[in-house]
Motif scaffolding. Structure first.
Motif, short mmCIF file in Angstrom:
data_model
loop_
_atom_site.label_atom_id
_atom_site.label_comp_id
_atom_site.label_asym_id
_atom_site.label_seq_id
_atom_site.Cartn_x
_atom_site.Cartn_y
_atom_site.Cartn_z
N ARG A 1 16.25 33.23 -5.62
CA ARG A 1 16.36 33.96 -6.88
C ARG A 1 17.16 35.23 -6.67
O ARG A 1 17.09 35.84 -5.59
CB ARG A 1 14.97 34.37 -7.40
N PRO A 2 17.92 35.69 -7.66
CA PRO A 2 18.63 36.97 -7.52
C PRO A 2 17.63 38.10 -7.29
O PRO A 2 16.46 38.02 -7.71
CB PRO A 2 19.35 37.12 -8.86
N VAL A 3 18.09 39.16 -6.65
CA VAL A 3 17.21 40.30 -6.39
C VAL A 3 17.96 41.59 -6.70
O VAL A 3 19.17 41.69 -6.50
CB VAL A 3 16.72 40.32 -4.92
N SER A 4 17.21 42.56 -7.22
CA SER A 4 17.71 43.91 -7.42
C SER A 4 16.64 44.83 -6.86
O SER A 4 15.51 44.85 -7.36
CB SER A 4 17.95 44.20 -8.90
N ALA A 5 16.96 45.58 -5.81
CA ALA A 5 15.94 46.36 -5.11
C ALA A 5 16.46 47.75 -4.78
O ALA A 5 17.64 47.93 -4.44
CB ALA A 5 15.52 45.64 -3.83
N GLU A 6 15.56 48.71 -4.86
CA GLU A 6 15.90 50.10 -4.53
C GLU A 6 15.62 50.37 -3.06
O GLU A 6 14.56 49.99 -2.54
CB GLU A 6 15.08 51.06 -5.39
N LEU A 7 16.57 51.01 -2.38
CA LEU A 7 16.37 51.42 -0.99
C LEU A 7 15.51 52.66 -0.98
O LEU A 7 15.84 53.67 -1.61
CB LEU A 7 17.72 51.69 -0.33
N LYS A 8 14.39 52.63 -0.28
CA LYS A 8 13.36 53.66 -0.39
C LYS A 8 13.52 54.81 0.60
O LYS A 8 12.85 55.84 0.47
CB LYS A 8 11.98 53.02 -0.19
N ASP A 9 14.34 54.66 1.63
CA ASP A 9 14.44 55.74 2.62
C ASP A 9 15.90 56.00 2.97
O ASP A 9 16.81 55.33 2.47
CB ASP A 9 13.62 55.42 3.88
N GLY A 10 16.11 57.00 3.83
CA GLY A 10 17.46 57.42 4.16
C GLY A 10 18.09 56.70 5.34
O GLY A 10 19.25 56.98 5.69
N LEU A 11 17.35 55.78 5.96
CA LEU A 11 17.86 55.09 7.14
C LEU A 11 19.21 54.41 6.90
O LEU A 11 20.11 54.51 7.73
CB LEU A 11 16.83 54.07 7.65
N PRO A 12 19.41 53.71 5.79
CA PRO A 12 20.68 53.00 5.62
C PRO A 12 21.83 53.88 5.12
O PRO A 12 22.96 53.38 5.01
CB PRO A 12 20.33 51.94 4.57
N ALA A 13 21.59 55.14 4.84
CA ALA A 13 22.62 55.99 4.26
C ALA A 13 23.82 56.11 5.21
O ALA A 13 23.67 56.30 6.41
CB ALA A 13 22.05 57.37 3.96
N GLY A 14 25.02 56.00 4.66
CA GLY A 14 26.22 56.13 5.46
C GLY A 14 27.42 55.49 4.79
O GLY A 14 27.31 54.90 3.71
N THR A 15 28.55 55.60 5.43
CA THR A 15 29.78 54.97 4.96
C THR A 15 30.15 53.86 5.92
O THR A 15 30.18 54.06 7.14
CB THR A 15 30.92 56.00 4.87
N TYR A 16 30.43 52.69 5.37
CA TYR A 16 30.61 51.48 6.17
C TYR A 16 31.87 50.72 5.75
O TYR A 16 32.48 51.00 4.72
CB TYR A 16 29.41 50.52 5.96
N ARG A 17 32.18 49.71 6.57
CA ARG A 17 33.14 48.69 6.21
C ARG A 17 32.39 47.39 5.96
O ARG A 17 31.51 47.01 6.74
CB ARG A 17 34.18 48.48 7.32
N GLU A 18 32.73 46.71 4.87
CA GLU A 18 32.05 45.47 4.49
C GLU A 18 32.54 44.31 5.34
O GLU A 18 33.75 44.15 5.55
CB GLU A 18 32.32 45.18 3.02
#
Length: 463
Positions: free
Chosen positions: A418-435
């Motif tokens: 099923r499709p999902v839409s979820a909020e990231l709850k903490d700062g761990l993933p914060a950053g600038t990336y390349r896909e």
């Protein structure tokens, strides 16, 4: 009671005295000790395994024909070539017309079906010249009924209640009989064969069939003896931590494999993997490489093809196998979208023609390159642990970060249909990336909402 109390107090006094004198209470006694004694070869740092079933790998089913495929495998990006057993196959009680490669008639010879010893030597030499390492499948638990050892050393075998040779208990392995590992001669004969192929042909280690059915002290000893010849890589078909202390670089992650298939079939969700990764981090040695495989010869033959087992979840689970903690591997034919169960006891060559239009094969190639480019994704002690990213839909969104020495990889996986839409709850993933795939620059912040389609996934990397 009074006498017991006085005795207890006296004992405490003696303990205190010994502590003050650096005895049993010396702090050095409680210092941590690393029980892992083996050194992983440096060339296994970012290695991906590739399993070759010589019989089915080419229409000819020979070492010479397999050798011609090495440039293609080099382009794919794999590093360690695992050859299924290369030895003559027993004829007595054989299954099918050609028998199982795991029914070994002679540990010191080459199956003429595949070619000669010189053909095998040429394959190994050519593989080394092109930058590969080669490991052999070793079947130590059992032999064919007509292995010469059964006639010359019948006491080297386990017996049933009637005193006759017997296959491994409870399984339907009627084409083999079990060795008795309490016998010194068994250890010397099988161990000598392991040294022979490393010393005389230059092989780079072994995949040990049903390794858990053979005493761990034998594997520990053989790792030392092989290392005296050259650095080796050892993969054990077992799922126990003790086999990593002095014997094996890598072992099977059966729990991961079976859990991933259950999730793919809708019998679990993203949280179903929590137990595996919690145990992997807290119980297993830091250096342990665990084989997170999508397919091998057993799963293909007896459980189903990658399409039967994973369906629309295939690409997501493959990306997780390659980017999450684990040793990645490809079973021959995966890169060509092989959609049939290969016959185990008969000649049934892989149809490579479909590989020309196989997008899954291109995905495998891209994932290997992605692993190589990102040190956080490397194997065992060289790679980084996965850290869970808290989010508002944990049963659907399996989110994690691996980061090391400035390299950071964010994985976002919708492990449901099923499709999902979820909020990231903490700062761990914060950053600038390349896909992954597009190379597009992406910025992620705490509180962002991640939307993914059914079985959708993203890998983001920064350096």
């Amino acid at each position: 009671m009074r006498r017991l109390a006085l005795t207890a107090f006296a004992s405490l006094g003696l303990l205190a005295a010994s502590c003050s004198e650096g005895g049993a209470g010396d702090s050095s006694e409680w210092a941590p000790r690393d029980v892992v004694t083996l050194e992983n070869p440096d060339w296994s740092r970012d290695a991906v395994l590739y399993q070759i079933n010589t019989r089915q790998f080419t229409p000819e089913g020979t070492f010479k024909a397999a050798q011609e495929q090495l440039p293609r495998l080099k382009e794919l990006g794999v590093d360690i070539l695992w050859l299924m057993p290369i030895h003559p196959i027993g004829k007595e009680n054989r299954k099918g017309s050609l028998g199982s490669p795991y029914s070994v008639q002679d540990y010191y010879a080459v199956n003429p079906e595949f070619g000669t010893e010189e053909d095998f030597r040429a394959f190994v030499d050519a593989a080394h010249e092109q930058g590969f390492k080669v490991i052999l499948d070793l079947v130590a638990n059992h032999t064919a009924w007509d292995n010469v050892l059964a006639k010359e050393h019948p006491d080297w075998y386990e017996k049933d209640w009637k005193g006759d040779f017997r296959p491994t208990p409870w399984w339907d392995w009627s084409d083999i009989i079990d060795l008795d590992w309490s016998q010194h001669g068994v250890r010397e004969h099988v161990g000598g064969a392991m040294e022979y192929w490393v010393r005389e042909f230059g092989v780079d280690g072994y995949r040990a069939d049903v390794a858990g059915y053979v005493p761990v002290d034998f594997w520990n000893m053989m790792r030392q003896r092989l290392e005296a010849i050259k650095p080796v890589f050892m993969l054990g078909e077992v799922q126990q931590t003790a086999w990593h202390h002095a014997a094996f670089d890598a072992t099977y992650a059966w729990d991961w494999h079976h859990t991933s298939k259950r999730i793919a079939k809708g019998d679990g969700n993203a949280t179903s993997l929590y137990g595996y990764y919690a145990e992997n981090e807290s119980l297993w040695p830091r250096q342990a490489m665990r084989l997170t495989y999508i397919e091998n010869h057993d799963s293909n033959a007896w459980e189903g093809t990658i399409y039967e087992n994973y369906g629309p979840a295939l690409e997501a689970m493959t990306a997780l196998a390659f980017a999450g903690e684990g040793l990645a591997m490809i079973h021959n034919g995966q890169e060509a979208c092989n959609a049939k169960r290969l016959e185990f006891f008969e000649k049934d060559p892989i149809d490579w023609s479909q590989g020309r239009d196989c997008q899954y094969g291109e995905l495998l190639k891209q994932l290997i390159a992605f692993r190589t480019e990102n040190p956080a994704l490397h194997n065992g002690k060289w790679g980084a642990r996965m850290h869970k990213v808290e989010n508002s839909a944990p049963e659907q969104l399996f989110a994690w970060v691996r980061q090391q020495d400035g390299n950071k990889v964010l994985g976002l996986f919708n492990l449901t249909g099923r499709p999902v839409s979820a909020e990231l709850k903490d700062g761990l993933p914060a950053g600038t990336y390349r896909e992954f795939g597009s190379g597009e620059e992406v910025t992620i912040a705490a509180g962002d909402t991640i939307a993914l389609p059914a079985w959708g996934w993203r890998l983001l990397a920064s350096k």
